[in-house]
Motif scaffolding. Structure first.
Motif, PDB file in Angstrom:
ATOM      1  N   VAL A  36       0.865  -1.175   0.000  1.00  0.00           N
ATOM      2  CA  VAL A  36       0.000   0.000   0.000  1.00  0.00           C
ATOM      3  C   VAL A  36       0.905   1.230   0.000  1.00  0.00           C
ATOM      4  CG1 VAL A  36      -1.732   1.282   1.295  1.00  0.00           C
ATOM      5  CG2 VAL A  36      -1.821  -1.223   1.240  1.00  0.00           C
ATOM      6  N   ASP A  37       0.854   2.045  -1.047  1.00  0.00           N
ATOM      7  CA  ASP A  37       1.636   3.274  -1.192  1.00  0.00           C
ATOM      8  C   ASP A  37       3.151   3.010  -1.162  1.00  0.00           C
ATOM      9  OD1 ASP A  37       1.948   5.949  -1.665  1.00  0.00           O
ATOM     10  OD2 ASP A  37       1.533   6.571   0.378  1.00  0.00           O
ATOM     11  N   PHE A  38       3.614   2.181  -2.086  1.00  0.00           N
ATOM     12  CA  PHE A  38       5.033   1.792  -2.169  1.00  0.00           C
ATOM     13  C   PHE A  38       5.970   2.994  -2.191  1.00  0.00           C
ATOM     14  CE2 PHE A  38       8.813   0.808  -4.759  1.00  0.00           C
ATOM     15  CZ  PHE A  38       9.360  -0.214  -3.993  1.00  0.00           C
ATOM     16  N   ASP A  39       5.584   4.075  -2.856  1.00  0.00           N
ATOM     17  CA  ASP A  39       6.460   5.243  -3.010  1.00  0.00           C
ATOM     18  C   ASP A  39       6.767   5.955  -1.695  1.00  0.00           C
ATOM     19  OD1 ASP A  39       6.692   4.825  -5.748  1.00  0.00           O
ATOM     20  OD2 ASP A  39       4.928   6.039  -6.188  1.00  0.00           O
ATOM     21  N   SER A  40       6.008   5.678  -0.652  1.00  0.00           N
ATOM     22  CA  SER A  40       6.235   6.390   0.611  1.00  0.00           C
ATOM     23  C   SER A  40       6.964   5.555   1.667  1.00  0.00           C
ATOM     24  CB  SER A  40       4.902   6.876   1.187  1.00  0.00           C
ATOM     25  OG  SER A  40       4.148   5.785   1.663  1.00  0.00           O
ATOM     26  N   ILE A  41       7.214   4.275   1.406  1.00  0.00           N
ATOM     27  CA  ILE A  41       7.889   3.457   2.425  1.00  0.00           C
ATOM     28  C   ILE A  41       9.392   3.735   2.430  1.00  0.00           C
ATOM     29  CG2 ILE A  41       6.152   1.632   2.352  1.00  0.00           C
ATOM     30  CD1 ILE A  41       8.200  -0.107   0.859  1.00  0.00           C
ATOM     31  N   VAL A  42       9.999   3.559   3.596  1.00  0.00           N
ATOM     32  CA  VAL A  42      11.443   3.729   3.748  1.00  0.00           C
ATOM     33  C   VAL A  42      11.985   2.594   4.609  1.00  0.00           C
ATOM     34  CG1 VAL A  42      11.399   6.244   3.489  1.00  0.00           C
ATOM     35  CG2 VAL A  42      11.188   5.239   5.750  1.00  0.00           C
ATOM     36  N   VAL A  43      13.273   2.335   4.473  1.00  0.00           N
ATOM     37  CA  VAL A  43      13.933   1.326   5.303  1.00  0.00           C
ATOM     38  C   VAL A  43      13.728   1.707   6.761  1.00  0.00           C
ATOM     39  CG1 VAL A  43      16.166   0.356   5.965  1.00  0.00           C
ATOM     40  CG2 VAL A  43      15.608   0.667   3.552  1.00  0.00           C
ATOM     41  N   GLY A  44      13.347   0.737   7.559  1.00  0.00           N
ATOM     42  CA  GLY A  44      13.093   0.955   8.976  1.00  0.00           C
ATOM     43  C   GLY A  44      11.623   1.058   9.324  1.00  0.00           C
ATOM     44  N   ASP A  45      10.755   1.278   8.323  1.00  0.00           N
ATOM     45  CA  ASP A  45       9.318   1.339   8.602  1.00  0.00           C
ATOM     46  C   ASP A  45       8.842   0.014   9.194  1.00  0.00           C
ATOM     47  OD1 ASP A  45       8.966   3.907   7.688  1.00  0.00           O
ATOM     48  OD2 ASP A  45       7.922   3.337   5.837  1.00  0.00           O
ATOM     49  N   ARG A  46       7.906   0.107  10.128  1.00  0.00           N
ATOM     50  CA  ARG A  46       7.239  -1.085  10.656  1.00  0.00           C
ATOM     51  C   ARG A  46       6.012  -1.336   9.795  1.00  0.00           C
ATOM     52  NH1 ARG A  46       8.028  -3.849  14.298  1.00  0.00           N
ATOM     53  NH2 ARG A  46       5.983  -4.051  15.195  1.00  0.00           N
ATOM     54  N   VAL A  47       5.785  -2.589   9.449  1.00  0.00           N
ATOM     55  CA  VAL A  47       4.677  -2.957   8.572  1.00  0.00           C
ATOM     56  C   VAL A  47       3.942  -4.175   9.095  1.00  0.00           C
ATOM     57  CG1 VAL A  47       5.774  -2.011   6.485  1.00  0.00           C
ATOM     58  CG2 VAL A  47       6.179  -4.402   7.103  1.00  0.00           C
ATOM     59  N   GLN A  48       2.729  -4.332   8.618  1.00  0.00           N
ATOM     60  CA  GLN A  48       2.015  -5.593   8.795  1.00  0.00           C
ATOM     61  C   GLN A  48       1.841  -6.177   7.399  1.00  0.00           C
ATOM     62  OE1 GLN A  48      -1.610  -4.626  10.813  1.00  0.00           O
ATOM     63  NE2 GLN A  48      -2.616  -3.875   8.973  1.00  0.00           N
ATOM     64  N   TYR A  49       1.654  -7.481   7.313  1.00  0.00           N
ATOM     65  CA  TYR A  49       1.629  -8.137   6.004  1.00  0.00           C
ATOM     66  C   TYR A  49       0.963  -9.501   6.113  1.00  0.00           C
ATOM     67  CZ  TYR A  49       5.461 -10.814   7.985  1.00  0.00           C
ATOM     68  OH  TYR A  49       6.206 -11.630   8.810  1.00  0.00           O
ATOM     69  N   GLU A  50       0.741 -10.115   4.979  1.00  0.00           N
ATOM     70  CA  GLU A  50       0.286 -11.498   4.900  1.00  0.00           C
ATOM     71  C   GLU A  50       1.347 -12.274   4.126  1.00  0.00           C
ATOM     72  OE1 GLU A  50      -3.694 -11.894   3.379  1.00  0.00           O
ATOM     73  OE2 GLU A  50      -4.335 -10.102   4.464  1.00  0.00           O
ATOM     74  N   VAL A  51       1.394 -13.573   4.333  1.00  0.00           N
ATOM     75  CA  VAL A  51       2.371 -14.416   3.645  1.00  0.00           C
ATOM     76  C   VAL A  51       1.665 -15.234   2.575  1.00  0.00           C
ATOM     77  CG1 VAL A  51       4.038 -16.301   3.890  1.00  0.00           C
ATOM     78  CG2 VAL A  51       3.821 -14.574   5.685  1.00  0.00           C
ATOM     79  N   LEU A  52       2.245 -15.230   1.379  1.00  0.00           N
ATOM     80  CA  LEU A  52       1.741 -16.030   0.273  1.00  0.00           C
ATOM     81  C   LEU A  52       2.826 -17.023  -0.114  1.00  0.00           C
ATOM     82  CD1 LEU A  52      -0.481 -16.448  -1.911  1.00  0.00           C
ATOM     83  CD2 LEU A  52       0.798 -14.851  -3.322  1.00  0.00           C
ATOM     84  N   ARG A  53       2.465 -18.296  -0.201  1.00  0.00           N
ATOM     85  CA  ARG A  53       3.429 -19.325  -0.608  1.00  0.00           C
ATOM     86  C   ARG A  53       3.238 -19.657  -2.078  1.00  0.00           C
ATOM     87  NH1 ARG A  53       6.441 -22.218   2.560  1.00  0.00           N
ATOM     88  NH2 ARG A  53       6.279 -24.041   1.246  1.00  0.00           N
ATOM     89  N   ASP A  54       4.363 -19.821  -2.778  1.00  0.00           N
ATOM     90  CA  ASP A  54       4.348 -20.194  -4.190  1.00  0.00           C
ATOM     91  C   ASP A  54       5.244 -21.417  -4.333  1.00  0.00           C
ATOM     92  OD1 ASP A  54       4.501 -20.495  -6.916  1.00  0.00           O
ATOM     93  OD2 ASP A  54       5.026 -18.405  -7.328  1.00  0.00           O
ATOM     94  N   ASP A  55       4.633 -22.592  -4.381  1.00  0.00           N
ATOM     95  CA  ASP A  55       5.395 -23.840  -4.420  1.00  0.00           C
ATOM     96  C   ASP A  55       6.138 -24.057  -5.734  1.00  0.00           C
ATOM     97  OD1 ASP A  55       4.707 -24.522  -1.826  1.00  0.00           O
ATOM     98  OD2 ASP A  55       2.868 -25.531  -2.453  1.00  0.00           O
ATOM     99  N   ARG A  56       5.925 -23.194  -6.717  1.00  0.00           N
ATOM    100  CA  ARG A  56       6.655 -23.303  -7.988  1.00  0.00           C
ATOM    101  C   ARG A  56       8.051 -22.711  -7.889  1.00  0.00           C
ATOM    102  NH1 ARG A  56       2.740 -20.045 -11.583  1.00  0.00           N
ATOM    103  NH2 ARG A  56       2.801 -18.890  -9.657  1.00  0.00           N
ATOM    104  N   ARG A  57       8.298 -21.908  -6.861  1.00  0.00           N
ATOM    105  CA  ARG A  57       9.602 -21.259  -6.685  1.00  0.00           C
ATOM    106  C   ARG A  57      10.570 -22.221  -6.000  1.00  0.00           C
ATOM    107  NH1 ARG A  57      10.130 -16.112  -7.744  1.00  0.00           N
ATOM    108  NH2 ARG A  57      11.758 -15.879  -6.203  1.00  0.00           N
ATOM    109  N   PRO A  58      11.883 -21.980  -6.127  1.00  0.00           N
ATOM    110  CA  PRO A  58      12.883 -22.852  -5.494  1.00  0.00           C
ATOM    111  C   PRO A  58      12.729 -22.893  -3.972  1.00  0.00           C
ATOM    112  CG  PRO A  58      13.921 -21.235  -6.955  1.00  0.00           C
ATOM    113  CD  PRO A  58      12.478 -20.878  -6.859  1.00  0.00           C
TER     114      PRO A  58
END
Length: 73
Positions: A36-58
């Protein structure tokens, strides 16, 4: 939702990594389209997220962060 801190951002290529607050979990990749709003994030920001698994990846790269949203600086 799990929480983390942004550790790396490549603005030009539109991706980054976050370090989950749970010390056992590895750093997770995220793409700009999943932030959400990628252009405003900076290193050190605290975030919440969800995890998506892709079994096709290594092995070791199957999980990525999606629905990433800043919750603090």
């Amino acid at each position: 939702m799990p929480t983390a801190r942004i550790t790396f951002i490549n603005e030009g290529r539109g991706f980054g990594f976050l370090r989950p607050d749970s010390e056992r979990d590895p750093d997770l990749f995220f793409h700009a389209s999943n932030v959400v709003d990628f252009d405003s994030i900076v290193v050190g920001d605290r975030v919440q997220y969800e995890v998506l698994r892709d079994d096709r990846r290594p092995a070791g790269r199957q999980a990525k962060a999606v629905a990433v949203q800043v919750i603090g600086r």
